[in-house]
Scaffold this active site. Structure first.
Site, PDB file in Angstrom:
ATOM      1  CE1 TYR A  55       0.570   4.965   8.399  1.00 52.28           C
ATOM      2  CE2 TYR A  55      -1.220   3.895   9.580  1.00 52.28           C
ATOM      3  CZ  TYR A  55      -0.734   4.523   8.451  1.00 52.28           C
ATOM      4  OH  TYR A  55      -1.554   4.687   7.379  1.00 52.28           O
ATOM      5  CG  ASP A  97      -2.736  -1.147   5.110  1.00 47.45           C
ATOM      6  OD1 ASP A  97      -1.583  -1.596   4.971  1.00 47.45           O
ATOM      7  OD2 ASP A  97      -2.983   0.030   5.448  1.00 47.45           O
ATOM      8  CD  GLU A 104      -3.246   0.707   1.942  1.00 52.69           C
ATOM      9  OE1 GLU A 104      -3.614  -0.492   1.945  1.00 52.69           O
ATOM     10  OE2 GLU A 104      -3.873   1.605   2.521  1.00 52.69           O
TER      11      GLU A 104
END
Length: 683
Positions: free
Chosen positions: A314, A107, A8
């Site tokens: 993240y 993901d 991704e």
DNA sequence: GCAAGGTC
């Protein structure tokens, strides 16, 4: 003959490559896009990271002219996919041409599957017979990745279909209603009036609160306090047990007849433990950042930067439980290197046990937001440091012991001979006894309250009685942090989009300030939609969409039939909007007009409005009685001007608020010659 | 020039 892995984002491509590589990973750039090349079990593998979606949905070009296309026509127009990441698509096609197998490693969620299928469709344009597989992992850990690649699955076609359904539904609701009301209000070009499945219910929340505030009639009430003295000479304030006296007379009677002696009827001290906070999800992070003065989008932008620097993890997560694979001790040891925060990390390391708290929401895609590297204050910009410090302190707090608090409550009866009765007073408060996690994290911490040491049957003297007059307060406006929490609760938006949805309300001129105040335009748009397109202002539309998408994912519903339900609803709504076009236009234009009124003319009493000169294109404030009344005020030419319905205390001219991108908002008296200007210039 | 969703 190679295998191609598609992830991704670039970061994930790098991680996956490093985990799967037998030996070294080399990087080459193709059209500026990094391609990771390595060997895995004697096979040549190439790995490319996307940038999220590489295609967007839209109507064909010939429907681009808003004036020439009736919005209702758009309902049945075929929706096309348009490339938005051309160099990535070129790289994909170049790499896939000779590949024997494509593994989608985006993901594992609805959007991820859609991103993967979009990429596959682009790949099939150049290599139609290639084998396609799906790596299903829930975290970028060595264990998960290796397991996923030795148990490859098929593409989850239905999951991607659900994603496409979401895209189409968002486009048709958004585009058709945006055009409908923009056309009705003649707000075209960059002035258009945005409408959408998520933004409109969010705006409606803010507007509903403002309407409650406007409808609120504040009532006066009175509170009684008294200053007491102990035998040891200590003084303290206590409040009458009746929280609100609605009659001034009754309160006054007590105040002026209060006796001189009070008897302590009870004194209790209770200890309670306060647990440390739970690990940061995006929502709780943004809520806390908001409480220390960051807008949601600014906090998010800074967090993304810190993530890129390798200082925090993240920042887009729903998860509030640290996974067991996360080595908390290792992070603490690393944090010791920070000049300002190292000592605190060492304190946590010195604990007998390090047991993290856990929140209610557990997902496995990413760990909660935590530090991943040590930094010193001088290495970061002030705002970055504040956000970094917040993340570090939150992390430390989640590993620290509970705090213990002591709360105290004292009840006192004051004998009032003149009233032939006693009046009850009380005081309560709490203080920290053992700091525990509060040592690391004091955001939102309340001040300690000092409660004098009193026992039952103690006698205290009444030194003074105080009557305070107050007013009931309307419900508070939403701050950005609170609104984001509310959106999450209602299922509106995602961890990655909520901050930008809110930001969009500001860009569109629907709201200003923080806590958020809707503009007259924002109120008019929300009201028009509520009356004529209620569904798009309701969080229920999203809730229903989620249910339908689950059905599609399970293979129990078809994309077309689900989108058709929206099409049918829109046909009715657009018809109504067209029939009532005059009213809709009137309502929004009234809102816009209202938003331009800054106050009353001090000379003639008529309205003063913001006007844009046709000749010079500059804006100024002029009186509605022009040419009979020639009152004018000049205006700054940059920033948004918000009427605040206040007049200058010094000269009586209206005051306005100016909100610009660069400076912080400021409030200004329109009169350039106002004496208040001189004093403020000196100070 | 429209939405919301990824990511930068």
């Amino acid at each position: 003959m190679i295998k191609l892995i598609v992830s991704e984002k670039d970061n994930a491509a790098k991680r996956i490559s490093n985990i799967l590589a037998d030996g070294k990973v080399t990087v080459k750039k193709s059209y500026g896009v990094p391609v990771y090349i390595f060997q895995n079990k004697q096979e040549d593998v190439h790995c490319v990271g996307l940038k999220g979606h590489i295609l967007k949905v839209d109507f064909p070009e010939k429907y681009n002219n808003w004036q020439k296309v009736e919005p209702i026509e758009l309902i049945d127009v075929e929706i096309v996919k348009i490339p938005t990441q051309k160099s990535i698509i070129k790289t994909l096609q170049k790499e896939a041409k000779d590949a024997v197998q494509i593994v989608i490693a985006t993901d594992f969620d609805r959007e991820g599957e859609l991103i993967g299928v979009d990429a596959l469709n682009k790949i099939k344009e150049v290599n139609s017979r290639v084998e396609t597989k799906r790596a299903h992992f829930s975290a970028l850990t060595e264990d998960e990745i290796k397991k996923a690649f030795s148990n490859l699955e098929d593409i989850h076609v239905n999951l991607a279909k659900a994603g496409e359904t979401r895209q189409d539904i968002d486009l048709i609701w958004g585009a058709i209603l945006t055009r409908s009301i923009s056309l009705a209000a003649k707000r075209l070009g960059k002035q258009f009036l945005g409408v959408g499945r998520v933004q409109s219910p969010t705006l409606a929340i803010v507007v509903a609160r403002e309407k409650e505030r406007r409808a609120f009639i504040s009532k006066p009430y009175w509170q009684i306090k008294a200053l007491f003295g102990t035998e040891q000479g200590k003084e303290f304030l206590a409040q009458h047990k009746t929280d609100k006296f609605w009659e001034e007379k009754a309160a006054k009677k007590i105040v002026s007849n209060l006796g001189k002696i009070g008897l302590v009827t009870s004194s209790k001290r209770t200890k309670k433990m306060v647990s440390p906070p739970t690990p940061f999800s995006t929502t709780s992070f943004l809520a806390t950042a908001s409480s220390i003065g960051f807008s949601a989008s600014n906090a998010m932008r800074i967090a993304e930067g810190l993530y890129m620097e390798g200082l925090i993890s993240y920042p887009r997560v729903d998860n509030t439980v640290y996974p067991s694979s996360l080595n908390l001790r290792e992070i603490l040891v690393d944090l010791k290197k920070s000049k300002e925060l190292g000592n605190l990390a060492a304190l946590v390391l010195a604990q007998d046990k390090i047991v993290p708290t856990r929140g209610k929401k557990k997902t496995t895609d990413h760990p909660p937001i935590h530090p991943t590297g040590a930094a010193n204050e001088k290495d970061l910009k002030p705002q970055e440091w504040k956000i970094y410090e917040l993340v570090v302190r939150r992390f430390l707090a989640t590993l620290a012991p509970s705090a213990s608090m002591e709360s105290a409550r004292v009840d006192i009866n004051v004998e009032c001979p003149a009233l032939k009765r006693s009046e009850p007073f009380f005081l309560q408060g709490s203080r920290v006894v053992d700091e525990g996690w509060l040592k690391f994290y004091s955001y939102g911490r309340k001040k300690d309250e000092d409660i004098p040491n009193l026992n039952e049957d103690d006698i205290v003297s009444v030194k003074k009685s105080i009557l305070e007059s107050k007013e009931t307060q309307p419900p508070k406006r939403y701050g950005q942090g609170r609104l984001i929490q509310e959106m999450e609760k209602l299922g509106l938006g995602t961890k990655s989009t909520r901050h930008s949805i809110i930001q969009n309300l500001y860009f569109r001129g629907y709201v200003h300030s923080d806590p958020m105040i809707p503009t007259e335009l924002g109120i008019a748009v929300a009201e028009t939609l509520r009356k004529n397109a209620e569904a798009v202002t309701n969080p229920e539309l999203t809730a229903q969409l989620e249910k339908d998408m689950d059905l599609i994912t399970e293979g129990k519903a078809e994309k077309d039939s689900v989108v058709d339900i929206s099409r049918d609803m829109l046909r009715d709504i657009v018809k109504v909007l067209k029939e009532r076009e005059a009213e809709v236009s009137q309502e929004i234009r009234n809102g816009i007009k209202e938003g331009k009124i800054v106050g009353k003319c001090p000379k003639c009493g008529n309205e003063l409005r913001i006007i844009r000169s046709k000749k010079t294109k500059k804006r100024f404030v002029g009186c509605a009685s022009y040419p009979d009344c020639k009152t004018t005020y000049s205006l700054p030419q940059f920033g948004d001007i918000i009427p605040i319905n206040e007049t200058c205390e010094v000269c009586g001219a209206p005051k306005i608020k100016i909100v610009s991108r660069k400076k912080r908002p400021w409030i200004l008296c329109l009169n350039l010659d106002c004496p208040s200007k001189k004093t403020s210039a000196e100070s």
